[in-house]
Design a protein around this motif. Structure first.
Motif, short mmCIF file in Angstrom:
data_model
loop_
_atom_site.label_atom_id
_atom_site.label_comp_id
_atom_site.label_asym_id
_atom_site.label_seq_id
_atom_site.Cartn_x
_atom_site.Cartn_y
_atom_site.Cartn_z
N PHE A 167 0.83 -1.20 0.00
CA PHE A 167 0.00 0.00 0.00
C PHE A 167 0.87 1.25 0.00
N TYR A 171 -9.47 -3.03 -0.77
CA TYR A 171 -9.42 -1.62 -0.39
C TYR A 171 -10.02 -0.76 -1.51
N THR A 205 -13.76 -1.16 -1.81
CA THR A 205 -14.48 -0.72 -0.62
C THR A 205 -14.48 0.79 -0.47
N PHE A 206 -13.31 1.39 -0.71
CA PHE A 206 -13.20 2.83 -0.44
C PHE A 206 -12.98 3.62 -1.73
N SER A 214 -18.05 -5.93 -1.85
CA SER A 214 -16.75 -5.98 -1.17
C SER A 214 -16.81 -6.88 0.06
N SER A 248 -14.43 -9.98 0.95
CA SER A 248 -13.82 -10.06 2.28
C SER A 248 -14.10 -11.41 2.94
#
Lengths: 286, 305
Positions: free
Chosen positions: B241, B260, B263-264, B273, B277
């Protein structure tokens, strides 16, 4: 006196090279943080600035973010570590006690959280539900019981002879009294180990904060550092004028790295004594 | 009736112990088990109004989308590729480092080296990535050195060919010294008699290392190897990241990065998502159980000590 052989010299030199490999990036960062923009451009292999300046640090501290970041991180450590210790150690002591109904179930439930978790999104939704997002409590409460440290502490508590606690019980001491006045003094090395590792964990907290906190006035130092570093990365493809400005940025950037690293450097000498106990953490946390 | 009574009495007798565990258990319920209800969204069509409980069920529809998504499979493949590479290339480094330190005759020098080698482990990937970016950037130390030697500068961080090797190198830079500690501990437990015997047999240093030191390390090495299987699906998120950039996206998007992003990202789909997960958590759980069982079978302590 043993004779020094060629192999000894070779080992010495290889280890020396590896030491340089670790140290030089730090030295370079420190040098840049104290250098002027002009020197950075002229002195290409910089390990020590000829005319050190505090300008970068002055500029960095002029940026309000770094001060609030430092304060927030310090607050997270001061509130978070005692919470980690309290929750983890009391639970570890409780589960180390003699047989009681449901012991296996509780142990299983604790260890299960190490195997399985929903990831960051469900935790975020839970925080939002509890109205904790955008407060530092979201970051502090997100880590409470640490299963790795729980296992270490419990192993130690289990090795303490039951006779010790039994005699205290006969004297009428309650469980909390036994934990605080008999067990914890005996477990000082373990408590110190767990505390130090918790301090490092809390100080290095960034991901939870990145997700949970949008308010710029309460983001921890690591996230501030991230945004400072990212800023200068974005302006990467540029003309010479902008390049000069970016290089100046480099000094501030490295100053930010040093400021963020410094507290870990201060804790490190104490940490070192506890490495062997931390081995287990290293083994399973890898 | 009698049994219930006896159980009740036992619980009552141990009430102080339950009191001791209460704070920790309350935390676990709220912040570890509570969020797991969010996983229900994997089987629902999420709406902000309905939340976790009010959103309508949709069966396995989210999973159908996941398993039709090429980016998902690519990220699983990338994760496995990077992590298998870690096993082959990154895993042996701490062992070699421990063997090297073990050969050092100057005790104080060895101690100093060990101190320096362990330090970076305690820094966050945010810090280490900043140092790496500084050292490897176009006008960083390494490129200036290359230029001084008359070589061409290399865009280390923007090269998708070099990104994965850089992951292995930087991970070792950060943590090989720390991981070496467990091997050094195993080495310090070796019986001195074995070395004396090897000496009497006329073994040289290389032979002693190969036939005395290494066999003694073998159990530790095997246990560590099995334990690292537990990390095949995860691991390296912090590192990737912080080091990745758009130029290397195709080789850096591991499963966690993909989660990530969906989701965001710009158009988050919580149901979708959550389905990924849940898949990730289940696979990861499986790997961890296999690693734990394997490690125990080999005489190691397992994940839970």
């Amino acid at each position: 006196m043993k004779k020094i052989t060629f192999v000894d010299v070779l080992v010495f030199v290889i280890i020396g090279c590896l030491i340089l490999l670790i140290v030089v990036p730090f030295l370079n960062a420190i040098a840049i943080s104290f250098a002027t923009q002009r020197e950075y451009l002229n002195n290409l292999l910089m390990l020590a600035p000829k005319e050190p300046t505090l300008d970068n640090y002055r500029n960095l501290l002029g940026d309000q973010r770094i001060i609030t970041g430092f304060k927030t991180s310090a607050l997270i450590v001061f509130l978070g570590v005692p919470l980690n210790l309290f929750l983890t150690l009391s639970l570890a002591f409780g589960t180390s006690r003699a047989c009681f109904p449901g012991k296996k179930l509780i142990l299983g439930a604790i260890l299960f959280t190490m195997l399985f978790n929903g990831g960051i999104l469900p935790l975020y939704m839970q925080m939002r539900e509890l109205k904790l997002t955008n407060t530092i409590w979201s970051v502090i409460l997100a880590s409470g019981v640490n299963v790795f440290y729980f296992v270490i502490a419990r192993n130690f508590f289990c090795s303490i002879p039951q006779s010790l606690t039994e005699s205290a019980q006969l004297d009428g001491a309650g469980e909390w009294r036994i934990l605080f006045s008999i067990i914890l003094p005996l477990a000082k090395p373990i408590v110190a180990t767990v505390a130090l590792f918790c301090i490092v964990d809390r100080w290095n907290e960034w991901y939870n904060a990145l997700i949970f906190i949008r308010d710029n006035s309460i983001i921890p130092l690591q996230v501030v550092l991230r945004s400072i570093v990212m800023e200068s990365n974005i302006s990467s493809n540029t003309s010479s004028m902008e390049a000069a400005a970016r290089n100046f940025d480099m000094g501030i950037k490295m100053a930010a790295v040093i400021v963020t690293t410094l507290p870990i450097m201060c804790v490190f000498p104490f940490l070192q004594k506890h490495f062997t106990k931390g081995i287990m953490v290293g083994a399973i946390k890898a | 009736m009698k049994r219930v009574n006896r159980l009740g009495r036992k619980i009552w007798k141990n009430r102080a112990i339950y009191g001791l565990m209460l704070p920790g258990l309350v935390w676990l319920v709220i912040f570890a088990y509570g969020p797991m209800s969010g996983l229900l969204l994997a089987f629902k069509t999420y709406s902000a109004k309905g939340g976790i409980w009010g959103s309508p069920w949709c069966g396995l529809e989210n999973f159908r989308y996941v398993f039709r998504d090429a980016a998902f499979f690519r990220s699983v493949f990338t994760t496995l590729k990077i992590n298998i590479g870690r096993l082959l290339i990154q895993f042996p480094a701490p062992i070699l480092l421990a063997l090297l330190l073990n050969e050092c005759v100057l005790k104080r020098y060895k101690k100093l080296a060990q101190t320096i080698f362990t330090f970076p482990h305690f820094l966050s990937w945010v810090i280490v990535a900043s140092l790496v970016t500084n050292t490897l950037s176009m006008d960083g130390l390494i490129n200036n050195l290359l230029a001084a030697l008359g070589l061409e500068k290399v865009n280390f961080l923007g090269s998708s060919r070099l990104f994965v090797p850089i992951l292995y190198i930087t991970e070792n830079w950060k943590s090989a010294g720390w991981s070496a500690i467990i091997y050094l501990a195993a080495l310090s437990g070796i019986d001195v008699d074995q070395y004396e015997a090897a000496k009497l047999d006329g073994a040289n240093r290389w032979q002693t290392m190969l036939h005395v030191t290494l066999p003694n390390l073998k159990p530790t090495i095997i246990v560590m190897l099995v334990l690292s299987i537990g990390n095949l699906m995860t691991g390296g998120f912090d590192q990737i990241f912080n080091l990745s950039n758009p130029a290397v996206e195709e080789v850096s998007e591991i499963l966690d990065m993909y989660i990530y992003r969906v989701t965001f990202g710009s158009v988050p789909d919580f149901g979708f998502s959550m389905a990924i997960s849940l898949f990730r958590s289940l696979v990861n759980c499986m790997f961890l159980i296999v690693a734990d069982k394997g490690s125990k079978k080999l005489g190691g302590s397992g994940l839970f000590g």
